[in-house]
Each structure stands twice: as structure tokens, then as C-alpha cells.
Design a protein around this motif. Structure first.
Motif: not given
Ligand SMILES: [Zn+2]
Length: 621
Positions: A349, A352, A399, A418-419
Motif C-alpha cells: 500500500e 500510506c 494505491y 486513504c492513499c
Molecule cells: Zn492507503
């Protein structure tokens, strides 16, 4: 983009602002005024201010500017829409789409539209605050102020946004970071007050302690089967909120969410409890342990972070420095990394993971001064995040990195994941990761074109780094100073450096040995115009994926992994790979040639675009 005029005027303001902020921080409690939280441990190394470092033409600068521009131009109304909708306020503007919206999530249909409403707002705010601190861009500061004010208008005393919310700790943690950064780095007048109101309301939505995933499974969320909240990452930002506000409420809350029972206690005792945990959030939790050490002086938490990071590198990491295939840690000694190459394309990932990796290596470097943490940061920089595609204006994001037998770069299926939140934060942090400050001088940690300037006792000092590293072994550092000054310059000598790295000052080779795996130091009275030259022999070598798969190897040159550009995994003798020759082209390619004359192009991840590649090569037996 700012003009040089803006930057010069900003530097003047920034010097004054930094001095004022420093004075506030060191003022003893009895002196009255702002009561800053106390720090138990003053780390041997500290970060410079974002404004002390300017990135010059390089892939790092390009990533920082791409991220800065993307989020500066993202419409305020769209960013604030979900918060306004829940607050029953007029909510103009388009939906953001993807993970960010309010409704539509279905775990059964694997439909991530509206997965975690507003989850990344705080990260975009944090990234903009850091970008303002680094550049002095007035439009960026104005945007930070507008976003904090806009968010404040939606916040009621009970934070009803979080009623029946899937992941309250997850989103609160990011809002917390954004608000304390808006306060600390952009001097936002409202942010700390909004942060306190939010935090006091959040207590009602959080469990009594940090819950492991095992514990969460035994008490599912009443509204949904999705129970994976990340309470164990809360302490880092809560300890920072305490340091920046002086309010013990934050410190006490931070202590409550340290995941001691199931994570930090066993790690501190040397028990590897990483297997089966969610990868990124548990690496991110190491930074909470480091803040427990810095804020409370807790040696146990320093041991937990040090041991945990060591286990990460030795038992969970690919040759690129990435870790956690399918976002999980596996059992050491079972060949899980090598097996993952044929079972998944979701190998690391990337934004992140790299963000978490940069934070923990920076903390550990500040505390231990051990060059191995800089080496690890550098490996992740060149082989993972610098190869990530930039976040697009519509939220399309990079990602996972793909280390499968035959891999490819792809966009992530859902927008604004999220990334997209960690990428702009990390790119801003390139400024504070390149140099570190010691009481006796400056540590040069990353080799990248950049300028550092700082003030000391009325003098103004600077370093300017010029290099094409890691595509060239030479690094040149020019010293500037308003007057001569005695201090020490430390240079990281990566552990993989070939024999005899060379360090010279004004053309004269330094007589002390320059040892790979350490920081080499030069102490002298530095004068304006002094020049340091460093040559780091870039060794060509092979590294295996894990001990259970000795025939799966990656070719490395210095810190760079060279990936085989091919539609299926190539096979070579090890000596054929070690005889690879540089192509001397713009993409930093190498050419590996087999005995039968067949040849494969080897290319760093950061220069790969749409072509298929193999991170690992099969050795002919
Ligand atoms: Zn992420």
C-alpha cells in the motif's frame, strides 16, 4: 507556483515566525503566557522547520509541487460538502465521489462509493498547512483558513457527524492531525479551539481503550459488519496536541489509546506479534509509541518501536523496502513474501505505507542517530513512492505497488482512497526528512538537490546540495555563512556503499575512515564558499525475496532496485545479472544479457510507466 520574490519575502517573515514560535516553546511554565506541553525527552536530533528547506529540481520537488497544486485547486465546497450535509447547512458543489461521500456503501457489492465520509479532509488540510510552511504560498494559507472556518461551522458540541459512523477513530485521527497542523504550521487562529471542541465530543464515540482487530471482532458495530477501526493510531496526534496546546486532557487521552496489552508490551519484550495484523495502521502505530517515549519518557514504548521496526525490516519487507502484501503481515520463516508474488498484485500500500515508513524512520533517526533508519527511508523513497502516479483532479489515485511475477502499475478502482490523503502529507515531509539538526551541527540524511538555511546567534548559514543521485555516485554540498563558524557536518554513508566511499573538503580527502552504515563527520570552522564532495560507490548486487525462495532475486544498484521490463518473468544466471551494463539513457536503464545473447532491459520503479515488469527474477538452477 510562487515567485522567487514571494519566497524571499516569506523567508524574512518565516525567520521571525520561527523565532517567535521557538521562544514560546522553550518558555518555562512559570513565565506565564501560553502554556506549551512539556516534552520529557529532547531527542538528540530535531527536524528543521519546513521553511528552512527548499527542494530544487528533482523528482521529490516535482511530487511535492504536483500534490500541492492538486489540493490547492480542489474546490472548498466539495471538500466541505459531507460535513455540511450532516449539519443540515446549505451544501453546494459537486459530490467528491469515491470513498469520500455520505451514502451508497455496500460491503456485499464491494461498492466503495461513500465508504468513509469525509475521511481524508484532515489529511488534505494537514498537507496544505505543511505546504504553506514550506513555500509561503499565500493562496495556500488562505485555503487552510477557509477550510478550518468552513469545517468549524459544521461542528456541533456533540459532533453528530459521528453518530452511527463506521470508523470514528480513523476519521477523527486525520481531522486531529489536520487541525493541529493548521495551528502549528499555518498559524490558523481557530484550529486549536475547533480541535478541542471536536476532541471533547469524540470521547462519546470512542471505546474505552485501543482495541485490536481480535477485540473488535468480538464486539461488532451495531450498524454494520465493518468493525476495523484504528483506535491504536490515535496517541501520536493526541501527544502532539498536548505539546502544541499544553492541555493535559490530550496527554491523558493519548495514554488511554496506547495499544499496550496486545501490541506494545509484547513488542517491547521482543515477541513478534506483527503476523496477521493490518500492515499500514500497525506501522503507523509505531509513531504513537515514539510519541509516548518523547512525551512521557517511556523507555518501554521506545523498545516497542525499535523492536517492531526491526521485525518489519527483517521479516516483512520486500527488496523495495515495501511490506504487507494484501495489507497484512505474515508469519516469518514460511516464505510468505515469495509466495505472495504468485498470489496477489496488491503487494504494498504505497503512499500510506511510505508515509508511515518515513515517520517512524525519522523518529528513530532523531532518537538513535543510527544511519540504518536513513538507509531504510531512502530504499522506500526510490523504490516505492517516487514511482507512484500523482493524484488526479477527480480523485483517481495510485494505491498498490505490484511485485507479482509479472506486475503492472494500475490506478486504484475507487476515487479519493486513504492513499490520496497520505501522499500530499508525505510529499510535503520531504522537506523535513532531508536534513536533521543536532546540537553540534547538521545531519545530511537524503541526497537530493536542495537548499537548507538556518540562523544561529545572529548568523545566517546554509547548505546547497547538488546531485543526480542515485543515478550518479557524486554529491556536492556548498557551504554558505554570514561569518565563519565551527560546527560538524554529518553525511549518511549507506550500508550498501561499495569499498572506499570518498569524502573531501575543498578538494582534500578527509583522512578519517568513511565507514558504510554510519554517518561520516567533518568538524571544522566552515566558511562561505567551502565545498564538500562525497562519492558513494554504487554497488551492483542481488537480494533474495526471502530465505525460502533463494532462486527469486532482485538486482540492485546502490539503493535502486532494477526491475526487468518484460511480459513474463525472465530467468538468468546470477553472474549474468551481475554483469549487467548501464544503458546511459534518460530512464536509468541497465541491460542484462544471457549467455545465449538474449537481453532484458532493467529499469528503476520510478521510471516505469505502463510497461509490464518483474521485480524479482528467477535464477537458473
Ligand atoms: Zn492507503
Amino acid at each position: 507556483m510562487h515567485t522567487s520574490f514571494t519566497r524571499r519575502s516569506f523567508l524574512k517573515c518565516a525567520a521571525a515566525a520561527t523565532a517567535a514560535s521557538y521562544a514560546a516553546r522553550v518558555r518555562p511554565a512559570w513565565a506565564g503566557g501560553v502554556d506549551r506541553g512539556s516534552i520529557a525527552i529532547h531527542t538528540p536530533l530535531t527536524t528543521f522547520a519546513y521553511s528552512d528547506v527548499e527542494l530544487l529540481d528533482s523528482p521529490l520537488k516535482r511530487q511535492f509541487e504536483e500534490n500541492h497544486a492538486c489540493f490547492l485547486h480542489l474546490d472548498d465546497d466539495r471538500l466541505l460538502k459531507v460535513f455540511r450535509q450532516v449539519a443540515d447547512l446549505p451544501a453546494p458543489g459537486e459530490d467528491m465521489g469515491g470513498w469520500y461521500d455520505l451514502t451508497g456503501f455496500s460491503l456485499e457489492r464491494n461498492d466503495f462509493h461513500g465508504f468513509i465520509a469525509g475521511h481524508s479532509f484532515g489529511q488534505y488540510l494537514s498537507a496544505l498547512a505543511r505546504a504553506w510552511a514550506a513555500t509561503g504560498s499565500e493562496p495556500t494559507r488562505a485555503k487552510v483558513n477557509r477550510l478550518v472556518k468552513g469545517y468549524a461551522e459544521t461542528l456541533d458540541p456533540k459532533a453528530k457527524f459521528f453518530v452511527d459512523y463506521r470508523l470514528p477513530a480513523y476519521t477523527y485521527d486525520k481531522l486531529s492531525c489536520g487541525l493541529i497542523d493548521a495551528h502549528e504550521f499555518a498559524n490558523d487562529p481557530l484550529a486549536m479551539e475547533v480541535h478541542e471542541k471536536l476532541t471533547r465530543a469524540m470521547v462519546a464515540y470512542l471505546p474505552e481503550k485501543a482495541l485490536s482487530r481480535q477485540e473488535q471482532r468480538s464486539r461488532p458495530h451495531k450498524e454494520t459488519s465493518y468493525t476495523w477501526d484504528e483506535t491504536y493510531t490515535l496517541p501520536e496526534n493526541l501527544f502532539l496536541a498536548y505539546q502544541r496546546s499544553g492541555k493535559t486532557f490530550y496527554r491523558d487521552l493519548a495514554k488511554k489509546y496506547l495499544e499496550d496489552d496486545t501490541y506494545f508490551n509484547p513488542l517491547a519484550q521482543g515477541n513478534n506479534v506483527l503476523p496477521f495484523e493490518h500492515a499500514y495502521s500497525h506501522v503507523n502505530a509505531f509513531s504513537s509509541a515514539m510519541q509516548a517515549y518523547i512525551t512521557l519518557g517511556s523507555e518501554k514504548h521506545l523498545r516497542a518501536a525499535t523492536n517492531g521496526f526491526d521485525m518489519l525490516v527483517k521479516t516483512q519487507s520486500f527488496v523495495t523496502g515495501g511490506w504487507g502484501p494484501d495489507e497484512a503481515f505474515g508469519e516469518p520463516g514460511r516464505g510468505q513474501l515469495g509466495d505472495s508474488l504468485s498470489s496477489t498484485h496488491a503487494s504494498f500500500e504505497t503512499p500510506c505505507g511510505a508515509y508511515g515508513h518515513f515517520k517512524i524512520t525519522r523518529y528513530l533517526l532523531r532518537v538513535t542517530k543510527d544511519a540504518k533508519y536513513g538507509d531504510s527511508m531512502e530504499r522506500v523513497l526510490y523504490n516505492t513512492i517516487l514511482g507512484a502516479w500523482p493524484v488526479q483532479a477527480d480523485g483517481t489515485s495510485f494505491y498498490y505497488s505490484d511485485y507479482a511475477t509479472t506486475g503492472k502499475k494500475v490506478w486504484y478502482g475507487q476515487k479519493w482512497p486513504c492513499c490520496s490523503g497520505t501522499f500530499p502529507q508525505l510529499a510535503a515531509d520531504y522537506h523535513v526528512s532531508t536534513y536533521l539538526r543536532a546540537s553540534d551541527g547538521v545531519y545530511v540524511n537524503l541526497f537530493t538537490p536542495s537548499k537548507l538555511s538556518w540562523s544561529d546567534n545572529g548568523g545566517r548559514y546554509g547548505l546547497q546540495q547538488e546531485t543526480r543521485y542515485p543515478f550518479s555516485p557524486q554529491v556536492t554540498v556548498r557551504v554558505s555563512g554570514s561569518k565563519p563558524k565551527e560546527y560538524t557536518l554529518y553525511f549518511r554513508i549507506p550500508v550498501w556503499s561499495g569499498p572506499d566511499p570518498v569524502l573531501s573538503v575543498n578538494g582534500n580527502r578527509v583522512s578519517d575512515p568513511v565507514q558504510p552504515g554510519t554517518f561520516a563527520s567533518v568538524r571544522r570552522t566552515w566558511k562561505d564558499g567551502d565545498r564538500v564532495e562525497l562519492e558513494l560507490p554504487l554497488s551492483l548486487r542481488l537480494e533474495t525475496v526471502d530465505a525460502n525462495h533463494p532462486n527469486l532475486v532482485a538486482l540492485m544498484h546502490g539503493p535502486l532496485v532494477l526491475l526487468a521490463v518484460a511480459d513474463s518473468q525472465p530467468s538468468f544466471e546470477s553472474n549474468e545479472l551481475l554483469r549487467a551494463k548501464p544503458a546511459h539513457n534518460a530512464t536509468g536503464d541497465w541491460q542484462a544479457t544471457a549467455a545465449d545473447g538474449s537481453s532484458v532491459t532493467m529499469r528503476p520503479f520510478m521510471n516505469i510507466d505502463k510497461e509490464s515488469y518483474s521485480t524479482y527474477i528467477l535464477l537458473k538452477s
